[in-house]
Design an enzyme around this catalytic site. Structure first.
Site, PDB file in Angstrom:
ATOM      1  N   PHE A 179       0.834  -1.200   0.000  1.00 11.88           N
ATOM      2  CA  PHE A 179       0.000   0.000   0.000  1.00 11.88           C
ATOM      3  C   PHE A 179       0.873   1.256   0.000  1.00 11.88           C
ATOM      4  N   ALA A 191       2.772   4.405  -0.585  1.00 13.52           N
ATOM      5  CA  ALA A 191       2.817   5.299  -1.743  1.00 13.52           C
ATOM      6  C   ALA A 191       2.662   6.738  -1.287  1.00 13.52           C
ATOM      7  N   THR A 216       9.195   6.783  -4.067  1.00 12.35           N
ATOM      8  CA  THR A 216       8.453   5.722  -3.345  1.00 12.35           C
ATOM      9  C   THR A 216       7.674   4.828  -4.304  1.00 12.35           C
ATOM     10  N   THR A 245      -4.346   1.726  -8.816  1.00 10.91           N
ATOM     11  CA  THR A 245      -5.461   2.673  -8.896  1.00 10.91           C
ATOM     12  C   THR A 245      -6.052   2.755 -10.299  1.00 10.91           C
ATOM     13  N   ASP A 246      -7.325   3.133 -10.369  1.00 17.17           N
ATOM     14  CA  ASP A 246      -7.947   3.326 -11.687  1.00 17.17           C
ATOM     15  C   ASP A 246      -7.360   4.531 -12.420  1.00 17.17           C
ATOM     16  N   GLU A 247      -6.620   5.394 -11.678  1.00 14.51           N
ATOM     17  CA  GLU A 247      -6.083   6.600 -12.329  1.00 14.51           C
ATOM     18  C   GLU A 247      -5.057   6.266 -13.405  1.00 14.51           C
ATOM     19  N   TYR A 265       1.262  11.697 -10.213  1.00  6.37           N
ATOM     20  CA  TYR A 265       0.905  10.575  -9.322  1.00  6.37           C
ATOM     21  C   TYR A 265       0.499   9.354 -10.145  1.00  6.37           C
ATOM     22  N   LYS A 286       2.257   5.557 -10.530  1.00  4.68           N
ATOM     23  CA  LYS A 286       1.579   4.292 -10.228  1.00  4.68           C
ATOM     24  C   LYS A 286       1.568   3.394 -11.470  1.00  4.68           C
ATOM     25  N   ASP A 327      -9.386  25.312 -10.918  1.00  5.59           N
ATOM     26  CA  ASP A 327      -9.377  23.878 -11.192  1.00  5.59           C
ATOM     27  C   ASP A 327      -7.977  23.292 -11.016  1.00  5.59           C
ATOM     28  N   GLY A 345      -4.720  19.693 -15.343  1.00  7.12           N
ATOM     29  CA  GLY A 345      -4.872  18.382 -15.997  1.00  7.12           C
ATOM     30  C   GLY A 345      -5.943  17.511 -15.363  1.00  7.12           C
ATOM     31  N   HIS A 346      -6.935  18.126 -14.725  1.00  6.14           N
ATOM     32  CA  HIS A 346      -7.946  17.404 -13.931  1.00  6.14           C
ATOM     33  C   HIS A 346      -8.683  16.355 -14.772  1.00  6.14           C
TER      34      HIS A 346
HETATM   35  P1  NAD Z   1      -2.182   7.234   2.282  1.00  5.99           P
HETATM   36  O1  NAD Z   1      -1.462   8.397   1.705  1.00  5.99           O
HETATM   37  O2  NAD Z   1      -3.277   7.450   3.268  1.00  5.99           O
HETATM   38  O3  NAD Z   1      -1.131   6.241   2.983  1.00  5.99           O
HETATM   39  C1  NAD Z   1       0.114   5.939   2.413  1.00  5.99           C
HETATM   40  C2  NAD Z   1       0.964   5.284   3.495  1.00  5.99           C
HETATM   41  O4  NAD Z   1       2.220   4.917   2.890  1.00  5.99           O
HETATM   42  C3  NAD Z   1       1.300   6.224   4.663  1.00  5.99           C
HETATM   43  O5  NAD Z   1       1.137   5.526   5.889  1.00  5.99           O
HETATM   44  C4  NAD Z   1       2.756   6.577   4.444  1.00  5.99           C
HETATM   45  O6  NAD Z   1       3.456   6.855   5.649  1.00  5.99           O
HETATM   46  C5  NAD Z   1       3.266   5.313   3.777  1.00  5.99           C
HETATM   47  N1  NAD Z   1       4.472   5.520   2.966  1.00  5.99           N
HETATM   48  C6  NAD Z   1       4.729   6.517   2.072  1.00  5.99           C
HETATM   49  N2  NAD Z   1       5.957   6.359   1.542  1.00  5.99           N
HETATM   50  C7  NAD Z   1       6.469   5.232   2.085  1.00  5.99           C
HETATM   51  C8  NAD Z   1       7.689   4.530   1.913  1.00  5.99           C
HETATM   52  N3  NAD Z   1       8.649   4.965   1.082  1.00  5.99           N
HETATM   53  N4  NAD Z   1       7.892   3.399   2.615  1.00  5.99           N
HETATM   54  C9  NAD Z   1       6.951   2.939   3.491  1.00  5.99           C
HETATM   55  N5  NAD Z   1       5.789   3.576   3.705  1.00  5.99           N
HETATM   56  C10 NAD Z   1       5.547   4.704   2.999  1.00  5.99           C
HETATM   57  O7  NAD Z   1      -2.706   6.414   1.021  1.00  5.99           O
HETATM   58  P2  NAD Z   1      -4.033   5.525   0.843  1.00  5.99           P
HETATM   59  O8  NAD Z   1      -5.110   6.395   0.362  1.00  5.99           O
HETATM   60  O9  NAD Z   1      -4.210   4.676   2.020  1.00  5.99           O
HETATM   61  O10 NAD Z   1      -3.574   4.628  -0.404  1.00  5.99           O
HETATM   62  C11 NAD Z   1      -2.890   3.399  -0.193  1.00  5.99           C
HETATM   63  C12 NAD Z   1      -2.574   2.787  -1.547  1.00  5.99           C
HETATM   64  O11 NAD Z   1      -3.763   2.587  -2.285  1.00  5.99           O
HETATM   65  C13 NAD Z   1      -1.679   3.680  -2.425  1.00  5.99           C
HETATM   66  O12 NAD Z   1      -0.770   2.843  -3.104  1.00  5.99           O
HETATM   67  C14 NAD Z   1      -2.643   4.317  -3.403  1.00  5.99           C
HETATM   68  O13 NAD Z   1      -2.003   4.601  -4.623  1.00  5.99           O
HETATM   69  C15 NAD Z   1      -3.670   3.226  -3.554  1.00  5.99           C
HETATM   70  N6  NAD Z   1      -5.037   3.660  -3.891  1.00  5.99           N
HETATM   71  C16 NAD Z   1      -5.664   4.613  -3.131  1.00  5.99           C
HETATM   72  C17 NAD Z   1      -6.978   4.965  -3.435  1.00  5.99           C
HETATM   73  C18 NAD Z   1      -7.737   6.000  -2.630  1.00  5.99           C
HETATM   74  O14 NAD Z   1      -8.833   6.375  -3.016  1.00  5.99           O
HETATM   75  N7  NAD Z   1      -7.224   6.469  -1.506  1.00  5.99           N
HETATM   76  C19 NAD Z   1      -7.645   4.340  -4.505  1.00  5.99           C
HETATM   77  C20 NAD Z   1      -6.948   3.386  -5.260  1.00  5.99           C
HETATM   78  C21 NAD Z   1      -5.662   3.036  -4.929  1.00  5.99           C
HETATM   79  O1  DAU Z   2      -9.202   6.989  -8.267  1.00  6.38           O
HETATM   80  C1  DAU Z   2      -8.359   6.515  -7.258  1.00  6.38           C
HETATM   81  C2  DAU Z   2      -7.580   7.676  -6.689  1.00  6.38           C
HETATM   82  O2  DAU Z   2      -8.494   8.452  -5.922  1.00  6.38           O
HETATM   83  C3  DAU Z   2      -6.395   7.257  -5.834  1.00  6.38           C
HETATM   84  O3  DAU Z   2      -5.463   6.581  -6.641  1.00  6.38           O
HETATM   85  C4  DAU Z   2      -5.723   8.478  -5.180  1.00  6.38           C
HETATM   86  O4  DAU Z   2      -4.705   8.055  -4.296  1.00  6.38           O
HETATM   87  C5  DAU Z   2      -6.776   9.240  -4.409  1.00  6.38           C
HETATM   88  O5  DAU Z   2      -6.205  10.418  -3.875  1.00  6.38           O
HETATM   89  C6  DAU Z   2      -7.959   9.593  -5.311  1.00  6.38           C
HETATM   90  O6  DAU Z   2      -7.578  10.566  -6.305  1.00  6.38           O
HETATM   91  P1  DAU Z   2      -8.543  11.797  -6.697  1.00  6.38           P
HETATM   92  O7  DAU Z   2      -7.714  12.879  -7.238  1.00  6.38           O
HETATM   93  O8  DAU Z   2      -9.700  11.335  -7.505  1.00  6.38           O
HETATM   94  O9  DAU Z   2      -9.106  12.141  -5.209  1.00  6.38           O
HETATM   95  P2  DAU Z   2      -9.292  13.521  -4.423  1.00  6.38           P
HETATM   96  O10 DAU Z   2      -9.963  13.164  -3.149  1.00  6.38           O
HETATM   97  O11 DAU Z   2      -8.043  14.320  -4.366  1.00  6.38           O
HETATM   98  O12 DAU Z   2     -10.325  14.296  -5.348  1.00  6.38           O
HETATM   99  C7  DAU Z   2     -11.584  13.751  -5.678  1.00  6.38           C
HETATM  100  C8  DAU Z   2     -12.267  14.715  -6.647  1.00  6.38           C
HETATM  101  O13 DAU Z   2     -12.576  15.927  -5.947  1.00  6.38           O
HETATM  102  C9  DAU Z   2     -11.383  15.137  -7.808  1.00  6.38           C
HETATM  103  O14 DAU Z   2     -12.195  15.299  -8.962  1.00  6.38           O
HETATM  104  C10 DAU Z   2     -10.794  16.451  -7.361  1.00  6.38           C
HETATM  105  C11 DAU Z   2     -11.912  17.047  -6.544  1.00  6.38           C
HETATM  106  N1  DAU Z   2     -11.489  17.935  -5.438  1.00  6.38           N
HETATM  107  C12 DAU Z   2     -10.529  17.488  -4.589  1.00  6.38           C
HETATM  108  C13 DAU Z   2     -10.096  18.289  -3.537  1.00  6.38           C
HETATM  109  C14 DAU Z   2      -9.007  17.798  -2.604  1.00  6.38           C
HETATM  110  C15 DAU Z   2     -12.103  19.172  -5.253  1.00  6.38           C
HETATM  111  O15 DAU Z   2     -13.006  19.550  -6.027  1.00  6.38           O
HETATM  112  N2  DAU Z   2     -11.695  19.953  -4.213  1.00  6.38           N
HETATM  113  C16 DAU Z   2     -10.706  19.559  -3.335  1.00  6.38           C
HETATM  114  O16 DAU Z   2     -10.358  20.338  -2.418  1.00  6.38           O
END
Ligand code: NAD
Ligand code: DAU
Length: 340
Positions: free
Chosen positions: A80, A82, A99, A124-126, A149, A153, A271, A274-275
Site C-alpha cells: 500500500f 505510496a 516511493t 489505482t484506476d487513475e 501521481y 503508479k 481547477d 490536468g484534472h
Molecule cells: P495514504 O497516503 O493514506 O497512505 C500511504 C501510506 O504509505 C502512509 O502511511 C505513508 O506513511 C506510507 N508511505 C509513504 N511512503 C512510504 C515509503 N517509502 N515506505 C513505506 N511507507 C511509505 O494512502 P491511501 O489512500 O491509504 O492509499 C494506499 C494505496 O492505495 C496507495 O498505493 C494508493 O495509490 C492506492 N489507492 C488509493 C486509493 C484512494 O482512493 N485512496 C484508490 C486506489 C488506490
Molecule cells: O481513483 C483513485 C484515486 O483516488 C487514488 O489513486 C488516489 O490516491 C486518491 O487520492 C484519489 O484521487 P482523486 O484525485 O480522484 O481524489 P481527491 O480526493 O483528491 O479528489 C476527488 C475529486 O474531488 C477530484 O475530482 C478532485 C476534486 N477535489 C478534490 C479536492 C481535494 C475538489 O473539487 N476539491 C478539493 O479540495
C-alpha cells in the site's frame, strides 16, 4: 500466514490490517511504514497490542531493511506504501517517483530474492486516465496516466507485470476506484469536505465540480483485497469499483445536507491542472472470478463516514492544525481560499 503490509499506517492500509486481524485468526502482520505526513499510528491503536501485529518504521526503498525483513520468511507482501495525493504530485513529483516507482522495484527485487509466494500491488484506476461521459475501465483498457501521481503508479504497475513475465514472480495487481471511509487523511475531497463543513468553513470545489468519481467504501475495498490475497491468480490484474459514480458537486451537497449546513459553503476555486473528468470501473472480472461485490451503498457509507468524523474530532483537528496546515500555507500562500 505471515504477511508484510507496507504503508499500513495510512488510510487504506490501516483499515486493511484491522480487517485482516479481525477476520483471519491465522494472520500475522508486520507493518512497514515510513510514517510520512500521511502515516499515522493512531489509525492502529485498536490493534497495536495484538501479539499477531508488529510495526517497523522504515521505507520500502531501503533495500537493506526490506531484505532483513523478508529473509525472515513471509507468505505474502501487500504494498500500500505510496505518495497518494494528486495535488501534491502536481507541486513536486520527486517523492512519488522515489516511493511509488523505485520503492516498488526495491520490494519486487527482495520478493524475488526471498521467493515470496505472493506479492500484491495496490494500484489505482487513475492509471487508465480520464473517461468521456460513457464507458468504464476494464483490465484491458490502455494505460493513459495524466497526473505525475498516476504516471508513477502506472510505472510501478509495469515493473510489477515485468517481474511476472521475466522472472515468474507471483504478483497480482489490483486497481481500485476512489475510496472513502474512516481514517482518510483530510486532504482528500470527502474528508476535507466533511471536516470543513463541521467547522463551518467553505468546501473548495475545483472548477465546475462536475468531475465524476466512482466511490468505493474502504471496507468493501479491504474485503476485495483479502479475497484476492487468498484466491487471486498470480499474474492477473483485478479492477475493484464501487459502481457509485457521483459528481463532486453532488457529493459536497450531500455532505452539507446530512450535516444541516447551507449550500452557500460551496466555494468554486481554480481547477486542478490536468484534472481528469471521469473515472468508472467495470468490476465484472472480480465479481465473476471471485464472487466479490461492493456491499455498502454510497449514501449509507457516506452517512456513516460523516458520523465517524463527527465523533473523532481529535483525530482530524490534530492533523489540520499540524504540518498539513503548513503545507497548505506554502502551497496557497494563505488560508482564505482553502481553510484547513
Ligand atoms: P495514504 O497516503 O493514506 O497512505 C500511504 C501510506 O504509505 C502512509 O502511511 C505513508 O506513511 C506510507 N508511505 C509513504 N511512503 C512510504 C515509503 N517509502 N515506505 C513505506 N511507507 C511509505 O494512502 P491511501 O489512500 O491509504 O492509499 C494506499 C494505496 O492505495 C496507495 O498505493 C494508493 O495509490 C492506492 N489507492 C488509493 C486509493 C484512494 O482512493 N485512496 C484508490 C486506489 C488506490
Ligand atoms: O481513483 C483513485 C484515486 O483516488 C487514488 O489513486 C488516489 O490516491 C486518491 O487520492 C484519489 O484521487 P482523486 O484525485 O480522484 O481524489 P481527491 O480526493 O483528491 O479528489 C476527488 C475529486 O474531488 C477530484 O475530482 C478532485 C476534486 N477535489 C478534490 C479536492 C481535494 C475538489 O473539487 N476539491 C478539493 O479540495
Amino acid at each position: 500466514m505471515r504477511i508484510l503490509v507496507t504503508g499500513g499506517a495510512g488510510f487504506i492500509g490501516s483499515n486493511f490490517i484491522r480487517h485482516l486481524l479481525a477476520t483471519d485468526p491465522a494472520a500475522h502482520v508486520v507493518n512497514l511504514d515510513k510514517l510520512t505526513y500521511a502515516g499515522n499510528l493512531e489509525n492502529l491503536t485498536a490493534i497495536e497490542r495484538d501479539p499477531r501485529y508488529r510495526f517497523v518504521k522504515g521505507s520500502i526503498g531501503d533495500a537493506v531493511l526490506v531484505d532483513a525483513l523478508l529473509k525472515d520468511g513471509f507468505d505474502a507482501v501487500i504494498n500500500f506504501a505510496a505518495e497518494s495525493h494528486v495535488d501534491r504530485s502536481i507541486q513536486d513529483a520527486r517523492a512519488f517517483v522515489e516511493t511509488n516507482v523505485v520503492g516498488t522495484q526495491t520490494l519486487l527485487e527482495a520478493c524475488r530474492r526471498y521467493r515470496v509466494p505472493r506479492m500484491m500491488q495496490v494500484s489505482t484506476d487513475e492509471v487508465y486516465g480520464s473517461l468521456g461521459p460513457s464507458g468504464r475501465f476494464t483490465e484491458d483498457s490502455p494505460l493513459h496516466p495524466n497526473s505525475p501521481y498516476a504516471a508513477s503508479k502506472a510505472a510501478a504497475d509495469l515493473l510489477v507485470s515485468a517481474s511476472f513475465r521475466t522472472y515468474g514472480l507471483p504478483v497480482i495487481i489490483t486497481r481500485s476506484s476512489n475510496n472513502y471511509g474512516p481514517y482518510q487523511f483530510p486532504e482528500k475531497a470527502i474528508p476535507l469536505f466533511i471536516t470543513n463543513a463541521l467547522v463551518g468553513e467553505p468546501l473548495p470545489i475545483y472548477g465546475d465540480g462536475l468531475q465524476v468519481r466512482d466511490w468505493l467504501h474502504v471496507q468493501d475495498h479491504c474485503e476485495a483485497l483479502a479475497l484476492i490475497l487468498r484466491s487471486g491468480v498470480a499474474g492477473e490484474m483485478y479492477n475493484i469499483g464501487g459502481s457509485s459514480e457521483r459528481a463532486n458537486l453532488d457529493v459536497a451537497r450531500l455532505i452539507l445536507g446530512t450535516l444541516g449546513k447551507p449550500e452557500t459553503l460551496i466555494a468554486h476555486v481554480t481547477d486542478r491542472l490536468g484534472h481528469d473528468r471521469r473515472y468508472a470501473i467495470n468490476a465484472s472480472k472480480i465479481e465473476q472470478a471471485l464472487g466479490w461485490k461492493p456491499r455498502i451503498p454510497f449514501e449509507a457509507g457516506l452517512k456513516d463516514t460523516i458520523r465517524w468524523y463527527e465523533s473523532h474530532p481529535t483525530w482530524w483537528t490534530r492533523i489540520k492544525e499540524g504540518a498539513y496546515r503548513e503545507y497548505y500555507r506554502k502551497t496557497y500562500g494563505n488560508l482564505s481560499r482553502v481553510s484547513l
